[in-house]
Design a protein around this motif. Structure first.
Motif, PDB file in Angstrom:
ATOM      1  N   ASN A  31       0.799  -1.228   0.000  1.00  0.00           N
ATOM      2  CA  ASN A  31       0.000   0.000   0.000  1.00  0.00           C
ATOM      3  C   ASN A  31       0.829   1.274   0.000  1.00  0.00           C
ATOM      4  N   HIS A  42      -0.939   6.531  -1.675  1.00  0.00           N
ATOM      5  CA  HIS A  42      -1.275   7.051  -2.999  1.00  0.00           C
ATOM      6  C   HIS A  42      -1.719   8.509  -2.941  1.00  0.00           C
ATOM      7  N   GLU A  43      -2.199   8.975  -1.795  1.00  0.00           N
ATOM      8  CA  GLU A  43      -2.664  10.360  -1.652  1.00  0.00           C
ATOM      9  C   GLU A  43      -1.531  11.335  -1.370  1.00  0.00           C
ATOM     10  N   SER A  90      -1.374  -2.277  -3.748  1.00  0.00           N
ATOM     11  CA  SER A  90      -2.663  -1.599  -3.662  1.00  0.00           C
ATOM     12  C   SER A  90      -3.172  -1.187  -5.043  1.00  0.00           C
ATOM     13  N   LYS A  92      -5.056   1.248  -5.638  1.00  0.00           N
ATOM     14  CA  LYS A  92      -4.982   2.715  -5.720  1.00  0.00           C
ATOM     15  C   LYS A  92      -3.600   3.174  -6.195  1.00  0.00           C
ATOM     16  N   ASP A  95      -3.436   2.166  -9.979  1.00  0.00           N
ATOM     17  CA  ASP A  95      -4.269   3.079 -10.773  1.00  0.00           C
ATOM     18  C   ASP A  95      -3.598   4.424 -10.964  1.00  0.00           C
ATOM     19  N   LYS A  96      -2.978   4.939  -9.922  1.00  0.00           N
ATOM     20  CA  LYS A  96      -2.313   6.237 -10.015  1.00  0.00           C
ATOM     21  C   LYS A  96      -1.130   6.162 -10.989  1.00  0.00           C
TER      22      LYS A  96
END
Length: 104
Positions: A31, A42-43, A90, A92, A95-96
């Motif tokens: 993650n 990812h954020e 992850s 996410k 995807d990023k």
């Protein structure tokens, strides 16, 4: 994000990013995007540069070099081979990293 379709070599792309201050080496771990003294979800990071490298004759030689900057200002490089990621990564994060495929 600055997408650069660069077909020289992976080393050349990394060297260019190093010259721009991308000094850390990132790795993907489940993650997180990790480096020697920390990790980011990812954020917490943005992809600022993307270099594509296509092998001369073998699709397995394809690679993507990412210039990544964290929200806290840490800049580094992530290299992926043929957009292949370990199973436990992850969705996410993947995807990023693969958003450039959707933008083409």
């Amino acid at each position: 994000m600055s997408i650069v379709y660069h077909y020289a070599t992976v080393i050349k792309a990394i060297d260019e990013l190093r010259e721009k201050g991308y000094t850390e080496d990132f790795n993907i771990q489940e993650n997180w995007l990790e480096y020697h003294s920390g990790k980011f979800s990812h954020e917490e990071f943005e992809i600022t540069h993307i270099y594509f490298y296509e092998g001369d004759s073998n699709p397995d030689d394809e690679a993507t070099v990412y210039g990544i900057e964290s929200a806290s200002g840490v800049k580094g490089v992530l290299v992926t081979g043929n957009d292949a990621f370990p199973e436990k990564v992850s969705v996410k994060i993947v995807d990023k990293l693969l958003v450039h495929k959707k933008d083409k």
